[in-house]
Scaffold this motif. Structure first.
Motif, short mmCIF file in Angstrom:
data_model
loop_
_atom_site.label_atom_id
_atom_site.label_comp_id
_atom_site.label_asym_id
_atom_site.label_seq_id
_atom_site.Cartn_x
_atom_site.Cartn_y
_atom_site.Cartn_z
N SER A 146 0.80 -0.95 -0.12
CA SER A 146 0.04 -0.02 -0.11
C SER A 146 0.93 1.20 -0.06
CB SER A 146 -0.86 -0.12 1.12
OG SER A 146 -0.31 -0.24 2.51
N SER A 147 0.94 2.02 1.03
CA SER A 147 1.61 3.12 0.94
C SER A 147 2.89 3.11 1.99
CB SER A 147 0.84 4.41 1.56
OG SER A 147 0.58 4.11 2.95
N ARG A 148 3.01 1.98 2.65
CA ARG A 148 4.29 1.85 3.63
C ARG A 148 5.38 0.97 3.15
NH1 ARG A 148 1.41 0.24 9.18
NH2 ARG A 148 0.48 -1.16 7.89
N HIS A 149 6.55 1.60 3.07
CA HIS A 149 7.66 0.72 2.48
C HIS A 149 8.92 0.98 3.67
CE1 HIS A 149 5.98 0.15 -1.23
NE2 HIS A 149 5.48 1.39 -1.13
N ASP A 150 9.67 -0.19 3.84
CA ASP A 150 10.73 -0.18 4.78
C ASP A 150 11.75 -0.70 4.14
OD1 ASP A 150 12.46 0.16 6.97
OD2 ASP A 150 11.29 -0.96 8.29
N ASN A 151 13.05 0.17 3.56
CA ASN A 151 14.11 -0.43 3.15
C ASN A 151 15.09 -0.73 4.18
OD1 ASN A 151 13.99 -0.13 0.15
ND2 ASN A 151 13.35 1.94 0.89
N ARG A 152 15.83 -2.10 4.37
CA ARG A 152 16.71 -2.20 5.21
C ARG A 152 17.89 -3.02 4.64
NH1 ARG A 152 14.33 -3.70 10.59
NH2 ARG A 152 12.41 -2.42 10.94
N LEU A 153 18.99 -2.84 5.41
CA LEU A 153 20.46 -3.71 5.20
C LEU A 153 20.23 -4.67 6.22
CD1 LEU A 153 23.32 -3.85 4.16
CD2 LEU A 153 24.04 -2.36 6.11
N PHE A 154 20.70 -5.84 6.15
CA PHE A 154 20.62 -6.78 7.05
C PHE A 154 22.31 -7.62 7.03
CE2 PHE A 154 18.99 -9.35 3.80
CZ PHE A 154 19.90 -10.82 4.02
N LEU A 155 22.72 -7.95 8.59
CA LEU A 155 23.91 -8.80 8.65
C LEU A 155 23.40 -10.00 9.31
CD1 LEU A 155 26.07 -5.79 9.77
CD2 LEU A 155 25.79 -6.82 7.44
N GLU A 156 23.88 -11.10 8.78
CA GLU A 156 23.60 -12.20 9.41
C GLU A 156 24.76 -13.33 9.48
OE1 GLU A 156 20.59 -15.91 7.93
OE2 GLU A 156 20.69 -14.22 6.77
N ALA A 157 25.00 -13.98 10.64
CA ALA A 157 26.26 -14.90 10.78
C ALA A 157 25.70 -16.00 11.68
CB ALA A 157 27.30 -14.18 11.55
N GLY A 158 26.33 -17.27 11.71
CA GLY A 158 25.84 -18.26 12.39
C GLY A 158 26.71 -19.64 11.98
N LEU A 159 26.16 -20.82 12.13
CA LEU A 159 26.76 -21.95 11.82
C LEU A 159 25.82 -22.66 10.66
CD1 LEU A 159 26.83 -23.38 15.68
CD2 LEU A 159 28.74 -22.44 14.13
N THR A 160 26.71 -23.39 10.02
CA THR A 160 26.39 -24.14 8.81
C THR A 160 26.65 -25.67 8.74
OG1 THR A 160 26.09 -24.50 6.46
CG2 THR A 160 28.18 -23.67 7.29
N PHE A 161 25.70 -26.42 8.43
CA PHE A 161 26.03 -27.93 8.49
C PHE A 161 26.20 -28.47 6.99
CE2 PHE A 161 24.00 -27.06 12.38
CZ PHE A 161 24.68 -27.97 13.27
N PHE A 162 27.32 -28.23 6.56
CA PHE A 162 27.84 -28.65 4.69
C PHE A 162 27.06 -27.69 3.96
CE2 PHE A 162 27.55 -32.62 7.58
CZ PHE A 162 29.05 -32.49 7.96
N SER A 163 26.67 -26.48 4.30
CA SER A 163 25.94 -25.58 3.34
C SER A 163 24.49 -26.04 3.24
CB SER A 163 26.51 -25.70 2.06
OG SER A 163 27.92 -24.55 2.22
#
Length: 199
Positions: A146-163
């Motif tokens: 509708s009329s509302r928009h929110d642009n964001r930058l995000f950072l993410e980190a953690g553990l992976t099991f073989f991708s």
């Protein structure tokens, strides 16, 4: 610095062949050809950005064993819960069927499954995996169409099991004052399966 290096190469080449020496075998021109080639390649590398860039990129991607296009589903929970789909495109260093290292880019879309207002989140991220660690940086666009928009930058980190399965913490930063009243911190579960591979 580049000019100094080039002058030094030319000087060493001329000194090397300007000195009087004992007679040498007929194939002695090999060293001069090699030095001339060195100077030519140096000039080409320093004066042609496309030559430099293409060679650097080729050497970089030669280190990877497989190229993947996959399918991804993720669920993240913070102030609200979201479920999403993505299309990961990655370059991988493999050990049999297990990716040990990868880099990639993933476009996708999330939608909230809690909260009173339907919210859609087109997104794109760049990611890297190194053994059991994975990190992403990306852009999200929260909208209720509708009329509302929110642009964001995000950072993410953690553990992976073989991708194939990741458990990560995600933090986002709003550029628009959070008009949709979203949370900033989430725990994210991600499942990825390759659907197309090239060795």
């Amino acid at each position: 610095m580049k000019t100094t290096t080039l002058i030094l190469l030319i000087f060493l080449s001329s000194v090397s062949f300007g000195q009087e020496k004992e007679p040498v075998p007929a194939n002695s021109d090999t060293s001069r050809i090699k030095n001339d080639s060195l100077i030519t390649n140096y000039v080409k590398f320093e004066t042609n950005p496309n030559y430099k860039r293409s060679n650097a990129i080729a050497r970089f991607f030669d280190d990877f064993d497989e190229f993947w296009v996959g399918a991804r589903v993720n669920f993240y929970q913070g102030k609200y819960a979201y479920i999403g789909l993505g299309l990961p495109i990655t370059w991988n260093v493999m050990c049999d069927i297990i990716p040990l290292v990868h880099i990639g880019i993933t476009p996708g879309m999330d939608i909230n499954i809690s909260g009173s207002t339907p919210t859609f989140v087109p997104k794109i991220s760049i990611e890297g995996q190194y053994f059991i660690g994975v990190a992403r940086i990306g852009y999200q666009h929260f909208t209720d169409f509708s009329s509302r928009h929110d642009n964001r930058l995000f950072l993410e980190a953690g553990l992976t099991f073989f991708s194939y399965f990741d458990i990560t913490y995600l933090h986002s930063f709003s550029f628009d004052g959070n008009p949709l009243n979203q949370g900033n911190s989430y725990f994210n579960l991600t499942l990825t399966l390759p659907i197309y591979k090239v060795d």
